[in-house]
Design an enzyme around this catalytic site. Structure first.
Site: not given
Length: 574
Positions: A286-290
């Site tokens: 999820g958003s840890t890739f942003k």
């Protein structure tokens, strides 16, 4: 006698006396030379003897050392704390032929003997023990017993119950770091973890006397396992995973997968909890890739201003799907705001401008398309979008969907994100001082510095507030991803992750905390997302391990975010 004759006699006497003296002196010199030669020979013989005895003693000491070395070497943590060692132990063996082929196996009735054994070992079922005794087949009744228990069984007076001395593998810390260590099977070989990796070194007579040293710090490992278990219990999650990684060397200080197992008690035929969620299970994180997407865009020059605003109110319609945010934070956001509030819509736009080829290249440079680099044999293969990435693939990968990796992949990526831009493989070997691998550059140093600012702001003002630990300058990013299933993503099943580093003014360690399917409970105010479930774990781990690692809290220091603060409106996101 006349004077002439007298003079001749006197002269002759003097000559004779002189000759006698010379002869005596020559004899004395000869004797002295002989004595000196004798002493020289004795000294030479003594020297040779001393050298011989010295060499013989050295060989004997070497042989004694090998004979005294354990049959399997120790495994210790980076501080020398024993994690696995061999020790002599008793076993309980049933030998029905002990009284001869014609004699009865047991002196007393089978049921009586089985009941007596079960009284010594209450966890044994008397009926099962009786069945094994009645079968007449030799075998173990118990693989490891204490000397006092052996004495109790011996007192039964049954010759068929024997106590062979065997070497057992013992794990003094119990289940601590079980997924790193693995176990030694009944075949005497290491399995699953570093027991298998070190197998030759631990059994070779030339090397088994020297312990195998891991990069783990057992104190940090204990703290991480403790807080992950608390987070897992508080949220009724089905599993948890986490690790602590040195951002400059790649050394793993702690690695935990829950539920765990005790290698002292493991069933050699199999154990469900052996599966390692950190290195072997792949997840959409999820958003840890942003932050990775934003860093790639800054490096590529498609993001040049932190003040530029992107529309954030309307979902993005693409390929029959909608990209939307969990909450709305107004008509537009800039880059820092988009990460603080964890906006899928803005991240997708940034990725669209960056392009699939460049995002793909960044992910490859971070090793996201390969099994994670670490010594453990169980390493999961990422689910990687094949071929050229379409617009929708690029957008969804940018916020951590459509690509599945292990938590270890995420840890090494975040290390590169904050350490100045250098990716290095993770290792479970303790490295000598100054022996860090060279690694490869993924991000510019200036990009890494910018990301340290933004990650700190996420914890100070955004979704990661519950990870903040006073004085430790924690930075990081939340990620809450629905798990894929039949018919699409399952809204009821989340993977919540918090990827962090500290202290952000000079990052030393990355911490990952992940919960598999956390539930909203009273402990989380009914929330399931990472800001409420995974972030608090990091917030508790940091102050526990910081002082152990030489990092003391200092509330007077922090990351300089003075150029970004005016750009950011207050409020929380995910």
């Amino acid at each position: 006698m006349n004077a002439v004759a007298m003079s001749s006699v006197i002269a002759a006497g003097r000559v004779e006396i002189a000759n006698t003296r010379r002869h005596a002196l020559a004899m004395a010199h000869a004797r002295i030379a002989l004595v000196m030669l004798l002493f020289a020979v004795l000294a030479f013989v003594a020297t040779v003897r001393i050298l011989y005895l010295g060499l013989a003693e050295a060989e004997s000491s070497s042989a004694d050392g090998l004979s005294m070395a354990p049959p399997r070497g120790d495994i210790v943590d980076r501080n020398g704390v024993p994690l696995a060692r061999a020790f002599p132990a008793y076993a309980l063996w049933y030998n029905p032929a002990a009284l001869g082929d014609d004699g009865a196996p047991l002196v007393r009735p089978v049921g009586e003997v089985a009941a007596a054994i079960a009284r010594v070992f209450p966890d044994l079922d008397p009926a099962e023990v009786a069945q094994r005794l009645a079968s007449g087949r030799p075998g173990y009744l118990r693989r490891r017993i204490l000397p006092e228990d052996a004495n109790k069984i011996h007192a039964l007076g049954e010759p068929a119950l024997e106590f062979p001395r065997e070497t057992e593998r013992f794990y003094p810390q119990g289940s601590l770091a079980a997924h790193v260590l693995g176990y030694v099977g009944a075949d005497g070989r290491g399995h699953v973890g570093m027991e298998g990796v070190f197998d030759k070194q631990l059994t070779d007579p030339a090397t088994r006397g020297t312990p195998a040293v891991l990069s783990l710090d057992s104190r940090v490992q204990g703290a991480l396992e403790d807080e992950l278990l608390k987070g897992m219990t508080d949220t009724n999650a089905k599993g948890a995973a986490g690790l602590v990684l040195d951002v400059d060397t790649g050394e793993v200080l702690a690695l935990a997968s829950l539920p765990s197992f005790n290698p002292n008690l493991i069933d050699r035929a199999g154990e469900a909890n052996i599966f390692n969620r950190v290195t072997n299970q792949v997840y959409e994180l999820g958003s840890t890739f942003k932050p990775i997407t934003v860093a790639a865009a800054i490096d590529a020059g498609t993001v040049t201003s932190m003040a530029r605003r992107y529309q954030s109110e309307r979902p993005i319609e693409i390929g029959g799907f909608q990209i939307r945010d969990l909450h709305s934070y107004g008509a537009s956001m800039n880059v820092p705001e988009s990460l603080i509030h964890s906006s899928n819509i803005v991240t997708a736009q940034i990725a669209d401008e960056l392009g699939g080829a460049r995002l793909n290249a960044t992910m490859r440079s971070l090793g996201m398309n390969e099994r994670p680099y670490i010594e453990l044999p169980a390493r999961g293969m990422p689910l990687w979008p094949r071929g050229d990435w379409s617009r929708i693939t690029t957008m969804t990968v940018s916020y951590g969907h459509g690509i599945a990796v292990t938590p270890l992949h995420l840890a090494t990526a975040y290390a590169a994100l904050v350490n100045g831009g250098i990716w290095r493989p993770a290792t479970l070997h303790k490295l000598p001082q100054g022996a860090a691998p060279e690694g490869r550059r993924v991000f510019k140093a200036s990009t890494s510095a910018r990301m340290r600012q933004i990650l700190r702001m996420i914890v100070a003002d955004g979704t990661g507030k519950k990870a903040d630990a006073l004085g430790y300058r924690v930075g990081g990013k939340t990620g809450s991803a629905e798990k894929p299933g039949v018919g699409g993503y399952q809204r009821s099943s989340l993977v919540s992750t918090f990827a962090a580093a500290f202290p952000m003014d000079r990052p030393r360690y990355v911490i990952i905390a992940m919960l598999d399917e956390p539930q909203g409970t009273a402990a989380t105010s009914g929330q399931r997302t990472a800001g409420w479930t995974a972030a608090p774990i990091v917030g508790r781990v940091v102050p526990r391990v910081g002082p152990l690692l030489g990092i003391m809290p200092d509330a007077t220091r922090d990351v300089d975010i003075s150029d970004l603060s005016p750009l950011v409106a207050s409020g929380e996101g995910e």
